[in-house]
Design a protein around this motif. Structure first.
Motif, short mmCIF file in Angstrom:
data_model
loop_
_atom_site.label_atom_id
_atom_site.label_comp_id
_atom_site.label_asym_id
_atom_site.label_seq_id
_atom_site.Cartn_x
_atom_site.Cartn_y
_atom_site.Cartn_z
N LEU A 107 0.82 -1.21 0.00
CA LEU A 107 0.00 0.00 0.00
C LEU A 107 0.86 1.26 0.00
O LEU A 107 0.46 2.30 -0.53
CB LEU A 107 -0.94 0.01 1.21
CG LEU A 107 -2.06 -1.03 1.17
CD1 LEU A 107 -2.81 -1.05 2.50
CD2 LEU A 107 -3.01 -0.78 0.02
N MET A 108 2.04 1.18 0.57
CA MET A 108 2.95 2.32 0.65
C MET A 108 3.90 2.38 -0.54
O MET A 108 4.72 3.30 -0.63
CB MET A 108 3.77 2.25 1.95
CG MET A 108 2.96 2.41 3.22
SD MET A 108 2.49 4.11 3.50
CE MET A 108 4.09 4.87 3.66
N TYR A 109 3.81 1.43 -1.46
CA TYR A 109 4.79 1.34 -2.55
C TYR A 109 4.88 2.64 -3.36
O TYR A 109 5.97 3.09 -3.66
CB TYR A 109 4.47 0.16 -3.48
CG TYR A 109 5.54 0.00 -4.54
CD1 TYR A 109 6.69 -0.71 -4.27
CD2 TYR A 109 5.40 0.59 -5.79
CE1 TYR A 109 7.70 -0.84 -5.22
CE2 TYR A 109 6.40 0.46 -6.75
CZ TYR A 109 7.54 -0.25 -6.46
OH TYR A 109 8.53 -0.37 -7.38
N ARG A 110 3.75 3.23 -3.69
CA ARG A 110 3.80 4.46 -4.49
C ARG A 110 4.55 5.56 -3.75
O ARG A 110 5.34 6.29 -4.34
CB ARG A 110 2.40 4.93 -4.86
CG ARG A 110 2.47 6.11 -5.82
CD ARG A 110 1.20 6.65 -6.31
NE ARG A 110 0.01 5.97 -5.90
CZ ARG A 110 -1.20 6.25 -6.34
NH1 ARG A 110 -1.36 7.21 -7.19
NH2 ARG A 110 -2.24 5.60 -5.92
N ASP A 111 4.32 5.67 -2.44
CA ASP A 111 5.04 6.66 -1.64
C ASP A 111 6.54 6.34 -1.61
O ASP A 111 7.38 7.22 -1.74
CB ASP A 111 4.51 6.71 -0.21
CG ASP A 111 3.14 7.34 -0.11
OD1 ASP A 111 2.79 8.16 -0.99
OD2 ASP A 111 2.41 7.02 0.85
N LEU A 112 6.88 5.06 -1.42
CA LEU A 112 8.28 4.65 -1.40
C LEU A 112 8.94 4.93 -2.75
O LEU A 112 10.05 5.46 -2.81
CB LEU A 112 8.39 3.16 -1.07
CG LEU A 112 8.10 2.74 0.37
CD1 LEU A 112 7.91 1.23 0.46
CD2 LEU A 112 9.20 3.20 1.30
N HIS A 113 8.24 4.59 -3.82
CA HIS A 113 8.79 4.80 -5.17
C HIS A 113 8.96 6.29 -5.43
O HIS A 113 9.97 6.72 -6.02
CB HIS A 113 7.88 4.16 -6.22
CG HIS A 113 8.52 4.10 -7.57
ND1 HIS A 113 8.53 5.17 -8.43
CD2 HIS A 113 9.21 3.10 -8.18
CE1 HIS A 113 9.17 4.83 -9.53
NE2 HIS A 113 9.59 3.59 -9.41
N GLY A 114 8.01 7.10 -5.02
CA GLY A 114 8.11 8.55 -5.21
C GLY A 114 9.32 9.13 -4.49
O GLY A 114 10.04 9.96 -5.03
N ALA A 115 9.55 8.67 -3.25
CA ALA A 115 10.71 9.15 -2.49
C ALA A 115 12.01 8.70 -3.16
O ALA A 115 12.95 9.48 -3.28
CB ALA A 115 10.64 8.65 -1.05
N ALA A 116 12.05 7.45 -3.61
CA ALA A 116 13.25 6.93 -4.27
C ALA A 116 13.51 7.69 -5.57
O ALA A 116 14.65 8.08 -5.86
CB ALA A 116 13.09 5.44 -4.56
N ASP A 117 12.47 7.91 -6.34
CA ASP A 117 12.61 8.64 -7.61
C ASP A 117 13.14 10.05 -7.36
O ASP A 117 14.04 10.53 -8.03
CB ASP A 117 11.26 8.68 -8.33
CG ASP A 117 11.37 9.34 -9.69
OD1 ASP A 117 12.18 8.88 -10.52
OD2 ASP A 117 10.63 10.32 -9.93
N ARG A 118 12.59 10.72 -6.35
CA ARG A 118 13.00 12.08 -6.02
C ARG A 118 14.47 12.11 -5.58
O ARG A 118 15.24 12.96 -6.04
CB ARG A 118 12.10 12.61 -4.91
CG ARG A 118 12.06 14.09 -4.76
CD ARG A 118 10.96 14.59 -3.84
NE ARG A 118 10.15 13.64 -3.11
CZ ARG A 118 9.06 13.03 -3.60
NH1 ARG A 118 8.65 13.25 -4.80
NH2 ARG A 118 8.39 12.17 -2.85
#
Length: 194
Positions: A29-40
């Motif tokens: 459920l948190m994957y999109r948030d994790l991916h967004g932080a990693a991408d940033r």
């Protein structure tokens, strides 16, 4: 929009109580948030398109996830999970940079530009990810909420209103916390570079 904090907290509590798959569900459920932080983090370090990077956001998330799985317990709520995930992600990136430096130049000097991650937080051109992560940990000892605000705003890229909603405080309070965190981190990182 992030998934409900209550839902994540409930899943983390279930994981703590031994329910199989609860932590995996929370991380999914948190994957999109994790991916967004990693991408940033990676975009801020390497620029758009990640030229020169062999680590992609998905790989950074996967390595972070593996670190979180090794810990497997002790997550009190969504905010606590984000704080630990932030630490782990910064450590994974620091390990990657350290390994890349050894392979490329035979050294282990880690320098990462944080201008995008923390806006104008650091006056110097470069700051090590390890130093930034350590400074966040020190800030957490001094003022846990300011450290949480710093992680949500600087690392995860959340807007001030969203951080206020997530933490259940006013936007003005978050603005004060951001000003304090930015000043404190800048001073701490400047002292560390002297």
């Amino acid at each position: 929009m992030p998934v409900s904090g209550e839902r994540i907290t409930r899943l983390l509590e279930q994981a703590e109580n031994g329910r199989p798959g609860a932590l995996d569900e929370a991380v999914t459920l948190m994957y999109r948030d994790l991916h967004g932080a990693a991408d940033r983090l990676l975009r801020d370090r390497y620029g758009a398109g990640l030229p020169g990077a062999t680590l992609e956001p998905a790989a950074l998330v996967n390595e972070t996830y593996l670190s979180l799985l090794r810990q497997r317990s002790g997550y009190q709520n969504r905010s606590h999970f984000i704080a630990i995930a932030s630490r782990q992600m910064l450590r994974v990136l620091a390990d990657y940079e350290r390994g890349k430096g050894r392979q490329k130049r035979g050294g282990d000097q880690l320098r990462v530009t944080l201008t995008g991650v923390a806006a104008d937080l650091v006056a110097a051109d470069d700051t090590g990810i390890e130093e930034f992560a350590a400074a966040l940990d020190l800030l957490e000892q001094l003022d846990p909420r300011s450290a949480e605000v710093a992680r949500l705003h600087f690392v995860w890229g959340r807007g001030l209103e969203e951080v206020a909603t997530l933490l259940g405080v006013s936007t003005r309070t978050i603005e004060r916390d951001v000003r304090f965190a930015r000043a404190w981190l800048a001073e701490t990182l400047a002292e560390g570079s002297r």
